[in-house]
Write a protein that holds these residues in place. Structure first.
Motif, mmCIF file in Angstrom:
data_model
loop_
_atom_site.group_PDB
_atom_site.id
_atom_site.type_symbol
_atom_site.label_atom_id
_atom_site.label_comp_id
_atom_site.label_asym_id
_atom_site.label_seq_id
_atom_site.Cartn_x
_atom_site.Cartn_y
_atom_site.Cartn_z
ATOM 1 N N GLY A 326 6.449 -98.258 51.835
ATOM 2 C CA GLY A 326 6.651 -97.877 50.439
ATOM 3 C C GLY A 326 8.088 -97.554 50.096
ATOM 4 N N CYS A 327 8.900 -97.204 51.089
ATOM 5 C CA CYS A 327 10.314 -96.881 50.811
ATOM 6 C C CYS A 327 11.076 -98.165 50.472
ATOM 7 N N ILE A 328 11.789 -98.144 49.365
ATOM 8 C CA ILE A 328 12.503 -99.349 48.941
ATOM 9 C C ILE A 328 14.020 -99.191 49.059
ATOM 10 N N CYS A 329 14.435 -98.284 49.945
ATOM 11 C CA CYS A 329 15.875 -98.093 50.207
ATOM 12 C C CYS A 329 16.607 -99.436 50.378
ATOM 13 N N PRO A 354 12.694 -85.972 52.896
ATOM 14 C CA PRO A 354 13.093 -87.341 52.576
ATOM 15 C C PRO A 354 12.308 -88.370 53.380
ATOM 16 N N LYS A 355 11.919 -89.452 52.725
ATOM 17 C CA LYS A 355 11.198 -90.525 53.425
ATOM 18 C C LYS A 355 12.148 -91.670 53.806
ATOM 19 N N GLY A 356 13.273 -91.713 53.155
ATOM 20 C CA GLY A 356 14.232 -92.776 53.470
ATOM 21 C C GLY A 356 15.642 -92.219 53.439
HETATM 22 S S1 SF4 Z 1 14.459 -92.705 49.873
HETATM 23 FE FE1 SF4 Z 1 12.547 -92.001 48.997
HETATM 24 S S2 SF4 Z 1 12.705 -92.393 46.785
HETATM 25 FE FE2 SF4 Z 1 14.310 -93.552 47.822
HETATM 26 S S3 SF4 Z 1 13.421 -95.564 48.140
HETATM 27 FE FE3 SF4 Z 1 13.038 -94.424 50.029
HETATM 28 S S4 SF4 Z 1 11.038 -93.475 49.713
HETATM 29 FE FE4 SF4 Z 1 11.741 -94.173 47.715
#
Ligand code: SF4
Lengths: 379, 81
Positions: A326-329, A354-356
């Protein structure tokens, strides 16, 4: 330092900072920008994470004509570091008698299944450094341990890490080594353009990378891609003047490399820093989060200094990296998506959890949006 | 990682400078910028001085916009009078 304002009241003056935030000057430049701007949509990329902060902290994006878009680029060092690198650092941290020394942000970046912070909680010896020299000092004080510094960052940081390696070499501090993921900027800008993913009319070029490299590293972009490049400072007056300089180039059909930040950036850069950087490092291919492997965009430690290369000292073979679903970093790094396109943004991903990587570093686009633009976009 | 603000050098001890901004002191290693004097403004990154601020250039940039801002203000003033 203090000074007096027009009514004689004592005010604090931060020299060369306050002046560059003067609202009167900002207004004068905005008027010029409005005058230069035609209605056609223009997209400019600010490559550097420091510039992203300036734009959103001061709301520069809201002062500009609506068809003038600013897109954040791959210039946050923590953000572009691959998950595999974190996994390698974790693998080393788990070995006996090792101290990991790192800039603070790196510790919170999620790896495939853990983070350095979690490892620290589980007993690993992980220390935050302000300077790479701190890591050399830690090595000196702990001769029975191996101290591994996590070397990330662009041309601005690489010479400082080179200085640390040189110092360890000179003083024979053999329990010090660097896990290098240093990267160089121009190749990433080229890779972005070659990918064709984003349509850009100008680059706002990083200020402190250029302070080291000088301004000629962007010559090929102006020449071969006909895209204006302007090196910019970090205050509102700087950013706006840079945007105006790019607009003027576009309007006169020019594509040159110009230097708005002449107070800190010399055309030839910092020769001493470059000399030291190339003494210790050599060009290598490097993996960028979102951009993949970019030929010649990284810095590996030269053979002469192999004793200080953690990749050689330690076994760093790790399974293929996994990123948070799901992270689109990766797309944010390429400038094709913005944080609010991410379903996790603010809901489960925030600076505390933080997820990414883009949410970890204060220079990261997600962290910046979280802090400065979230409310206006999610009322 | 980068403190993008110029700091004033207040002391130099060998290869290290002490620089100050807004009342806070920072240490800055001078290995890659050896030619620093007390009173200079420097940019500090990861504990190292990386570049010296050119005060003439700093003031020139500001002066251009100050002149334009002054001119705009006078124009507004004349309109009002
Ligand atoms: S860092 Fe968090 S908000 Fe940014 S893309 Fe990754 S998951 Fe989404």
């Amino acid at each position: 330092m203090t000074g007096k304002n027009s009514s004689g009241k004592e005010i604090s003056v931060l020299k060369y900072i306050d002046e560059y935030r003067n609202p009167e000057l900002v207004k004068a430049i905005i008027t010029e920008i409005d005058r230069e701007f035609s209605t056609e949509t223009i997209q400019l990329m600010e490559v550097c994470g420091g510039h992203t902060i300036t734009i959103y902290r001061y709301g520069i994006h809201k002062l500009l004509p609506t068809n003038l878009h600013l897109i954040s680029g791959p210039g946050c060092p923590v953000c572009v570091t691959g998950v595999q690198y974190i996994d390698q650092a974790i693998a080393i941290a788990r070995q006996e008698n090792v101290i990991i020394a790192s800039f603070g942000d790196m510790i919170r970046v999620p790896g495939s299944s853990s983070s350095l912070q979690k490892e620290k909680g589980a007993g690993a010896d992980i220390r935050v450094c302000y300077s790479p020299m701190d890591a050399v000092r830690i090595a000196e004080k702990n001769p029975e341990k191996e101290v591994v510094f996590l070397g990330i960052g662009f041309e601005t940081t690489a010479p400082t890490v080179a200085a640390a390696v040189e110092s360890a070499f000179e003083h024979k501090i053999e329990n010090f080594s660097v896990l290098s993921a240093h990267k160089t900027m121009p190749q990433a800008m080229k890779a972005l353009l070659d990918s064709g993913d984003v349509d850009l009319q100008g680059f706002i070029c990083p200020g402190h990378v250029s302070a080291i490299t000088g301004t000629h590293i962007y010559d090929f972009i102006a020449r071969d891609y006909h895209i204006p490049c302007v090196v910019s400072g970090f205050e509102p007056v700087d950013m706006l003047q840079t945007i105006l300089m790019i607009l003027r180039q576009i309007n006169s059909n020019r594509a040159d490399v110009e230097n708005q930040y002449s107070r800190s950036v010399r055309e030839s850069g910092n020769p001493k820093a470059l000399e030291l950087m190339w003494e210790i490092f050599e060009e290598a291919d490097a993996e960028w989060r979102g951009l993949g492997i970019i030929p010649g965009s990284g810095l590996n430690i030269r053979e002469k200094y192999h004793d200080f290369d953690a990749k050689i000292k330690f076994s760093v073979d790790v399974p293929p990296a996994r990123e948070c679903a799901g992270c689109i970093c990766r797309d944010i790094m390429r400038g094709v998506k913005v944080p609010t396109d991410c379903k996790l943004f603010k809901i489960v991903c925030n600076p505390q959890d933080p997820k990414g990587s883009c949410m970890v570093s204060s220079e990261g686009t997600c962290a910046t949006w979280f802090k400065y633009v979230e409310n206006e976009l999610n009322p | 990682m980068c403190l993008a603000i110029p700091m004033k050098v207040i002391r130099i001890n060998g290869r290290e400078a002490v620089a100050e901004v807004g009342g806070v002191e920072y240490r800055a290693n001078l290995t890659i910028l050896p030619d620093v004097k007390v009173g200079d403004y420097i940019i500090v990154h990861a504990g190292f001085a990386i570049e010296k601020l050119d005060e003439t250039a700093a003031l020139e940039t500001l002066q251009i916009w100050q002149d334009i801002a002054d001119f705009d203000r006078e124009k507004q003033q004349r309109k009002r009078d």
